[in-house]
Design a protein around this motif. Structure first.
Motif, PDB file in Angstrom:
ATOM      1  N   TYR A  37    -116.424 -35.252 -36.364  1.00 14.05           N
ATOM      2  CA  TYR A  37    -116.050 -36.738 -36.827  1.00 14.05           C
ATOM      3  C   TYR A  37    -116.281 -36.730 -38.254  1.00 14.05           C
ATOM      4  O   TYR A  37    -115.608 -37.420 -38.971  1.00 14.05           O
ATOM      5  N   LEU A  38    -117.501 -36.464 -38.558  1.00 16.89           N
ATOM      6  CA  LEU A  38    -117.906 -36.444 -40.033  1.00 16.89           C
ATOM      7  C   LEU A  38    -117.236 -35.909 -41.108  1.00 16.89           C
ATOM      8  O   LEU A  38    -116.726 -36.319 -42.072  1.00 16.89           O
ATOM      9  N   ASP A  39    -116.874 -34.442 -40.708  1.00 17.68           N
ATOM     10  CA  ASP A  39    -115.880 -33.693 -41.440  1.00 17.68           C
ATOM     11  C   ASP A  39    -114.406 -34.651 -41.658  1.00 17.68           C
ATOM     12  O   ASP A  39    -113.941 -34.556 -42.817  1.00 17.68           O
ATOM     13  N   GLY A  40    -114.076 -35.365 -40.618  1.00 17.85           N
ATOM     14  CA  GLY A  40    -112.823 -35.932 -40.712  1.00 17.85           C
ATOM     15  C   GLY A  40    -112.969 -37.342 -41.670  1.00 17.85           C
ATOM     16  O   GLY A  40    -112.144 -37.496 -42.271  1.00 17.85           O
ATOM     17  N   ILE A  41    -114.233 -37.761 -41.428  1.00 21.00           N
ATOM     18  CA  ILE A  41    -114.218 -39.266 -42.036  1.00 21.00           C
ATOM     19  C   ILE A  41    -114.551 -38.882 -43.758  1.00 21.00           C
ATOM     20  O   ILE A  41    -113.899 -39.393 -44.596  1.00 21.00           O
ATOM     21  N   ARG A  42    -115.095 -37.741 -44.021  1.00 20.24           N
ATOM     22  CA  ARG A  42    -115.285 -37.312 -45.439  1.00 20.24           C
ATOM     23  C   ARG A  42    -113.915 -37.017 -45.849  1.00 20.24           C
ATOM     24  O   ARG A  42    -113.672 -37.320 -47.099  1.00 20.24           O
ATOM     25  N   GLY A  43    -113.298 -36.226 -45.117  1.00 16.85           N
ATOM     26  CA  GLY A  43    -111.722 -35.910 -45.817  1.00 16.85           C
ATOM     27  C   GLY A  43    -110.862 -37.149 -46.040  1.00 16.85           C
ATOM     28  O   GLY A  43    -110.263 -37.353 -47.037  1.00 16.85           O
ATOM     29  N   GLN A  44    -111.200 -38.194 -44.961  1.00 24.59           N
ATOM     30  CA  GLN A  44    -110.239 -39.522 -45.292  1.00 24.59           C
ATOM     31  C   GLN A  44    -110.878 -40.141 -46.542  1.00 24.59           C
ATOM     32  O   GLN A  44    -109.849 -40.541 -47.236  1.00 24.59           O
ATOM     33  N   VAL A  45    -111.904 -40.133 -46.824  1.00 25.49           N
ATOM     34  CA  VAL A  45    -112.548 -40.832 -47.959  1.00 25.49           C
ATOM     35  C   VAL A  45    -112.274 -39.953 -49.552  1.00 25.49           C
ATOM     36  O   VAL A  45    -111.692 -40.696 -50.240  1.00 25.49           O
ATOM     37  N   LYS A  46    -112.316 -38.794 -49.250  1.00 29.72           N
ATOM     38  CA  LYS A  46    -112.042 -37.885 -50.408  1.00 29.72           C
ATOM     39  C   LYS A  46    -110.460 -38.243 -50.728  1.00 29.72           C
ATOM     40  O   LYS A  46    -110.090 -38.311 -51.614  1.00 29.72           O
ATOM     41  N   GLN A  47    -109.508 -38.210 -49.654  1.00 29.26           N
ATOM     42  CA  GLN A  47    -108.147 -38.272 -49.741  1.00 29.26           C
ATOM     43  C   GLN A  47    -107.833 -39.839 -50.440  1.00 29.26           C
ATOM     44  O   GLN A  47    -107.236 -39.877 -51.392  1.00 29.26           O
ATOM     45  N   GLN A  48    -108.647 -40.825 -49.894  1.00 27.46           N
ATOM     46  CA  GLN A  48    -108.559 -42.156 -50.544  1.00 27.46           C
ATOM     47  C   GLN A  48    -108.874 -42.217 -51.822  1.00 27.46           C
ATOM     48  O   GLN A  48    -108.222 -42.859 -52.602  1.00 27.46           O
ATOM     49  N   LEU A  49    -110.106 -41.562 -52.222  1.00 25.13           N
ATOM     50  CA  LEU A  49    -110.695 -41.739 -53.329  1.00 25.13           C
ATOM     51  C   LEU A  49    -109.725 -40.957 -54.510  1.00 25.13           C
ATOM     52  O   LEU A  49    -109.593 -41.377 -55.564  1.00 25.13           O
ATOM     53  N   SER A  50    -108.927 -39.829 -54.070  1.00 21.07           N
ATOM     54  CA  SER A  50    -107.922 -39.017 -54.834  1.00 21.07           C
ATOM     55  C   SER A  50    -106.999 -39.837 -55.254  1.00 21.07           C
ATOM     56  O   SER A  50    -106.249 -39.402 -56.414  1.00 21.07           O
ATOM     57  N   ARG A  51    -106.432 -40.933 -54.563  1.00 22.56           N
ATOM     58  CA  ARG A  51    -105.435 -41.929 -55.074  1.00 22.56           C
ATOM     59  C   ARG A  51    -105.857 -42.964 -55.837  1.00 22.56           C
ATOM     60  O   ARG A  51    -105.060 -43.706 -56.333  1.00 22.56           O
ATOM     61  N   VAL A  52    -107.217 -43.260 -56.127  1.00 28.62           N
ATOM     62  CA  VAL A  52    -107.651 -44.342 -56.793  1.00 28.62           C
ATOM     63  C   VAL A  52    -107.318 -44.032 -58.374  1.00 28.62           C
ATOM     64  O   VAL A  52    -107.681 -42.949 -58.886  1.00 28.62           O
ATOM     65  N   ARG A  53    -106.925 -45.127 -58.737  1.00 30.02           N
ATOM     66  CA  ARG A  53    -106.513 -45.120 -60.443  1.00 30.02           C
ATOM     67  C   ARG A  53    -107.246 -46.460 -61.084  1.00 30.02           C
ATOM     68  O   ARG A  53    -107.132 -47.349 -60.509  1.00 30.02           O
ATOM     69  N   PHE A  54    -107.980 -45.705 -62.187  1.00 28.86           N
ATOM     70  CA  PHE A  54    -108.503 -47.020 -62.963  1.00 28.86           C
ATOM     71  C   PHE A  54    -107.720 -47.211 -63.990  1.00 28.86           C
ATOM     72  O   PHE A  54    -107.158 -46.506 -64.821  1.00 28.86           O
ATOM     73  N   VAL A  55    -107.727 -48.685 -64.414  1.00 27.13           N
ATOM     74  CA  VAL A  55    -106.782 -49.246 -65.454  1.00 27.13           C
ATOM     75  C   VAL A  55    -107.730 -49.908 -66.258  1.00 27.13           C
ATOM     76  O   VAL A  55    -108.656 -50.783 -65.845  1.00 27.13           O
ATOM     77  N   ASP A  56    -107.766 -49.548 -67.588  1.00 26.83           N
ATOM     78  CA  ASP A  56    -108.812 -50.287 -68.554  1.00 26.83           C
ATOM     79  C   ASP A  56    -108.066 -51.559 -69.049  1.00 26.83           C
ATOM     80  O   ASP A  56    -106.961 -51.254 -69.970  1.00 26.83           O
ATOM     81  N   LYS A  57    -108.233 -52.668 -68.593  1.00 29.76           N
ATOM     82  CA  LYS A  57    -107.351 -53.880 -68.663  1.00 29.76           C
ATOM     83  C   LYS A  57    -107.555 -54.328 -70.529  1.00 29.76           C
ATOM     84  O   LYS A  57    -106.855 -54.846 -71.056  1.00 29.76           O
ATOM     85  N   SER A  58    -108.877 -53.717 -71.007  1.00 31.65           N
ATOM     86  CA  SER A  58    -109.119 -54.147 -72.280  1.00 31.65           C
ATOM     87  C   SER A  58    -108.102 -53.565 -73.497  1.00 31.65           C
ATOM     88  O   SER A  58    -107.987 -53.951 -74.460  1.00 31.65           O
ATOM     89  N   LYS A  59    -107.592 -52.438 -73.040  1.00 30.44           N
ATOM     90  CA  LYS A  59    -106.762 -51.677 -73.772  1.00 30.44           C
ATOM     91  C   LYS A  59    -105.277 -52.226 -73.870  1.00 30.44           C
ATOM     92  O   LYS A  59    -104.315 -51.607 -74.293  1.00 30.44           O
ATOM     93  N   HIS A  60    -105.070 -53.321 -72.869  1.00 31.57           N
ATOM     94  CA  HIS A  60    -103.495 -53.761 -72.736  1.00 31.57           C
ATOM     95  C   HIS A  60    -103.326 -54.895 -73.436  1.00 31.57           C
ATOM     96  O   HIS A  60    -104.078 -55.949 -73.681  1.00 31.57           O
TER      97      HIS A  60
END
Length: 60
Positions: A37-60
């Motif tokens: 169960y924990l391995d599955g949750i860790r995998g889901q979290v890693k997958q979700q985090l790999s899709r996160v993109r940070f946008v620096d609004k101060s540069k726009h």
């Protein structure tokens, strides 16, 4: 892989642990299921985090 049967068995063992206690075999099974169960949750979290993109609004 986390599926309905895995969750149901984890819950069965948790209930039995609270009421009757677990045999040595059931304790081993519970530990193994928790790890799956924990391995599955860790995998889901890693997958979700790999899709996160940070946008620096101060540069726009």
């Amino acid at each position: 892989m986390i599926n309905k049967q895995l969750i149901e068995r984890i819950n069965q063992l948790a209930r039995k642990k609270r009421t009757d206690g677990l045999t040595r075999e059931e304790q081993k099974e519970q530990a193994r299921l928790y790890e799956i169960y924990l391995d599955g949750i860790r995998g889901q979290v890693k997958q979700q985090l790999s899709r996160v993109r940070f946008v620096d609004k101060s540069k726009h």
